[in-house]
Design a protein around this motif. Sequence first.
Motif, PDB file in Angstrom:
ATOM      1  N   GLY A  54      28.430  33.308  46.325  1.00 59.23           N
ATOM      2  CA  GLY A  54      28.095  33.203  47.949  1.00 59.23           C
ATOM      3  C   GLY A  54      27.504  34.496  48.312  1.00 59.23           C
ATOM      4  O   GLY A  54      26.876  34.520  49.188  1.00 59.23           O
ATOM      5  N   PHE A  55      28.119  35.417  47.959  1.00 64.74           N
ATOM      6  CA  PHE A  55      27.566  36.986  48.457  1.00 64.74           C
ATOM      7  C   PHE A  55      26.156  37.138  47.966  1.00 64.74           C
ATOM      8  O   PHE A  55      25.484  37.751  48.938  1.00 64.74           O
ATOM      9  CB  PHE A  55      28.493  37.975  48.038  1.00 64.74           C
ATOM     10  CG  PHE A  55      29.773  38.112  48.700  1.00 64.74           C
ATOM     11  CD1 PHE A  55      30.142  38.142  50.154  1.00 64.74           C
ATOM     12  CD2 PHE A  55      30.961  37.748  48.127  1.00 64.74           C
ATOM     13  CE1 PHE A  55      31.336  38.185  50.784  1.00 64.74           C
ATOM     14  CE2 PHE A  55      32.247  37.688  48.786  1.00 64.74           C
ATOM     15  CZ  PHE A  55      32.446  38.168  50.041  1.00 64.74           C
ATOM     16  N   TYR A 111      35.094  45.919  46.363  1.00 61.50           N
ATOM     17  CA  TYR A 111      35.653  44.684  46.562  1.00 61.50           C
ATOM     18  C   TYR A 111      37.256  44.756  45.803  1.00 61.50           C
ATOM     19  O   TYR A 111      38.099  43.965  46.240  1.00 61.50           O
ATOM     20  CB  TYR A 111      34.539  43.827  45.939  1.00 61.50           C
ATOM     21  CG  TYR A 111      35.368  42.185  46.134  1.00 61.50           C
ATOM     22  CD1 TYR A 111      35.063  41.381  47.138  1.00 61.50           C
ATOM     23  CD2 TYR A 111      35.635  41.528  44.849  1.00 61.50           C
ATOM     24  CE1 TYR A 111      35.487  40.034  47.122  1.00 61.50           C
ATOM     25  CE2 TYR A 111      35.941  40.220  44.893  1.00 61.50           C
ATOM     26  CZ  TYR A 111      35.845  39.484  45.926  1.00 61.50           C
ATOM     27  OH  TYR A 111      36.388  38.225  45.952  1.00 61.50           O
ATOM     28  N   LYS A 143      37.089  34.651  37.131  1.00 57.63           N
ATOM     29  CA  LYS A 143      37.647  33.644  38.237  1.00 57.63           C
ATOM     30  C   LYS A 143      37.147  33.813  39.727  1.00 57.63           C
ATOM     31  O   LYS A 143      37.196  33.004  40.491  1.00 57.63           O
ATOM     32  CB  LYS A 143      39.200  33.868  38.075  1.00 57.63           C
ATOM     33  CG  LYS A 143      39.852  33.569  36.901  1.00 57.63           C
ATOM     34  CD  LYS A 143      41.408  34.080  37.087  1.00 57.63           C
ATOM     35  CE  LYS A 143      42.016  33.569  35.822  1.00 57.63           C
ATOM     36  NZ  LYS A 143      43.362  34.142  35.784  1.00 57.63           N
ATOM     37  N   GLU A 144      36.601  35.173  39.752  1.00 58.15           N
ATOM     38  CA  GLU A 144      35.750  35.499  41.108  1.00 58.15           C
ATOM     39  C   GLU A 144      34.398  34.923  41.223  1.00 58.15           C
ATOM     40  O   GLU A 144      33.890  35.237  42.386  1.00 58.15           O
ATOM     41  CB  GLU A 144      36.054  36.931  41.222  1.00 58.15           C
ATOM     42  CG  GLU A 144      37.478  37.458  41.501  1.00 58.15           C
ATOM     43  CD  GLU A 144      37.972  37.266  42.910  1.00 58.15           C
ATOM     44  OE1 GLU A 144      37.436  37.020  43.806  1.00 58.15           O
ATOM     45  OE2 GLU A 144      39.222  36.743  42.766  1.00 58.15           O
ATOM     46  N   LYS A 145      33.701  34.511  39.956  1.00 54.57           N
ATOM     47  CA  LYS A 145      32.441  34.320  40.287  1.00 54.57           C
ATOM     48  C   LYS A 145      31.927  33.295  41.153  1.00 54.57           C
ATOM     49  O   LYS A 145      30.983  33.474  41.939  1.00 54.57           O
ATOM     50  CB  LYS A 145      31.877  34.092  38.815  1.00 54.57           C
ATOM     51  CG  LYS A 145      31.799  35.216  37.804  1.00 54.57           C
ATOM     52  CD  LYS A 145      31.201  34.723  36.546  1.00 54.57           C
ATOM     53  CE  LYS A 145      30.922  36.058  35.494  1.00 54.57           C
ATOM     54  NZ  LYS A 145      30.615  35.662  34.484  1.00 54.57           N
ATOM     55  N   PRO A 146      32.747  32.249  41.482  1.00 58.66           N
ATOM     56  CA  PRO A 146      31.955  31.295  42.369  1.00 58.66           C
ATOM     57  C   PRO A 146      32.149  32.002  43.740  1.00 58.66           C
ATOM     58  O   PRO A 146      31.143  31.375  44.614  1.00 58.66           O
ATOM     59  CB  PRO A 146      33.227  30.027  42.558  1.00 58.66           C
ATOM     60  CG  PRO A 146      33.659  30.058  41.075  1.00 58.66           C
ATOM     61  CD  PRO A 146      33.774  31.628  40.594  1.00 58.66           C
ATOM     62  N   ALA A 147      32.997  32.800  44.165  1.00 63.02           N
ATOM     63  CA  ALA A 147      32.977  33.437  45.616  1.00 63.02           C
ATOM     64  C   ALA A 147      31.942  34.323  45.466  1.00 63.02           C
ATOM     65  O   ALA A 147      31.256  34.580  46.548  1.00 63.02           O
ATOM     66  CB  ALA A 147      34.433  34.094  45.829  1.00 63.02           C
ATOM     67  N   LEU A 148      31.562  35.153  44.404  1.00 65.76           N
ATOM     68  CA  LEU A 148      30.756  36.073  44.363  1.00 65.76           C
ATOM     69  C   LEU A 148      29.259  35.366  44.536  1.00 65.76           C
ATOM     70  O   LEU A 148      28.358  36.267  45.044  1.00 65.76           O
ATOM     71  CB  LEU A 148      30.951  37.110  42.917  1.00 65.76           C
ATOM     72  CG  LEU A 148      32.045  37.787  42.989  1.00 65.76           C
ATOM     73  CD1 LEU A 148      32.255  38.415  41.611  1.00 65.76           C
ATOM     74  CD2 LEU A 148      32.076  38.743  44.043  1.00 65.76           C
ATOM     75  N   GLN A 170      23.586  35.013  50.067  1.00 68.22           N
ATOM     76  CA  GLN A 170      23.548  35.364  51.349  1.00 68.22           C
ATOM     77  C   GLN A 170      22.727  36.494  51.446  1.00 68.22           C
ATOM     78  O   GLN A 170      22.161  36.712  52.150  1.00 68.22           O
ATOM     79  CB  GLN A 170      25.241  35.864  51.914  1.00 68.22           C
ATOM     80  CG  GLN A 170      24.999  36.350  53.035  1.00 68.22           C
ATOM     81  CD  GLN A 170      26.470  36.839  53.457  1.00 68.22           C
ATOM     82  OE1 GLN A 170      27.015  37.701  52.910  1.00 68.22           O
ATOM     83  NE2 GLN A 170      27.074  36.281  54.530  1.00 68.22           N
TER      84      GLN A 170
END
Length: 483
Positions: free
Chosen positions: A113-114, A96, A106-111, A117
């Motif tokens: 989601g993965f 990634y 900073k990426e944790k909210p997007a992660l 899923q």
Amino acid sequence: MARAIMIQGTGSNVGKSMLVAGLARAFADRGLRVAPFKPQNMSNNAAVSADGGEIGRAQALQARAARLAPHTDMNPILLKPETDTGAQVIVQGKRYATLAARDYAKEKPALMGFILQSFRRLAQGVDLVIIEGAGSPAEINLRAGDLANMGFAEAAGVPVVLAGDIDRGGVIAQLVGTQAVLSDSDAAHIKGFIVNRFRGDPTLFTEGMEEIARRTGWDALGLVPWFQDAWRLPAEDALDLSSGPLKRGFKVAVPHLNRIANFDDLDPLSSEPGVTVEIVKAGHPLPGDADLVLIPGSKATIADLDHFRAQGWDIDLAAHIRRGGHVLGLCGGYQMLGRWIDDPDGIEGRPGRHAGLGHLDIETVMSPAKRVQLTDAVHPDSGAALSGYEIHLGKTTGPDCDRSWLQIGDVAEGAQSADGRVRGCYLHGLYTSDTFRAADLARMGAASGLSYEAGVEATLDHLAAHVAQHIDLDRLLALAEEV
């Protein structure tokens, strides 16, 4: 509809991975379709899944315990440390980004989601998902944006069982103290506890179990004795290999690189009755009585090559070779054995041409493309069929590649010196083949007396029986909730 339960721990290395593997096999033996899941793992000892991605090796072992093929959904976030403050981030099996710790936050909210899923997709095909946390939920300074423990439990709506390690001492404080520092909402997710790694007479801790239950209000689900055969299972941490019994005979010395990676070939060797695997820590010389020096893979080959020299291991290795000793380099270790490592794009930090150890007449050129795949090979000298995997950057060429010693389809693999005492290749997992391992040990003057894969299966069965005897599986299953 699948049910799920999460095993969190009072700290790192309290035995969560082993408990999940044992529970997965125990519930599979009851006829349930079970899948392991770990939202976030940090390890350079990765496994390759059938869908062509990377996951933590512990989750691959847990999948095996559940009698499933490993899948990237079982470990959607894998952090592979490259420096003290940064890591390569693997998401659902694929690279990634490479991020510093602050940028990763900073990426944790997007992660998340993965992660959700993968979790929901995994749950669709099974009866029970057993989830492993990471570290400890008591690290409340890391609670904001947490992906690994209570952050996931809250997002996915799963109940938690907390495991403590009595062998470390202070297990009552571990468990009761964890509840004390958690928020009320996080503490409410915990429904039961397990005390792991007990030694001695279990009746002496009856009062302790009762006191933990009284103070926390959690169900006491089991007091689990130390599992003596844990060393027979593939290790997630190279230092865990030292937990096996001391033996005399053929000695394999393994320098512990700062970013050691994919060292699972050491597991079959350390399981051999007549073989000792010695992990050599920084500051200690390579032992002069070693028969084989095995240089493992690395997540940062050039930096670990510098580290190798800083310990004086380059001098020790040259002396070992002069004495007629054998050397095997795997992946990054293979690259280190060559004359040069070229990194024109600075993939590993500093662009340039770096001198290798010079024991193989080969050269490696680093490139951005990462090769990640399961691989079938043949060892022509013994006729052994090998099933392994590749995870590496770079391409290696040179005169010693003309003396290849493995065959992958129509492609020759590996290199060796003229006398055959120094060898290297990119294939991981080759020593899991009993035929190859026996042939290679015989070539170096040692004998094999092991059926490795059968031994792993037998140990998983023993582990399942062990947890079934000491954990209330019916109560644990009753605590699991539909997701």
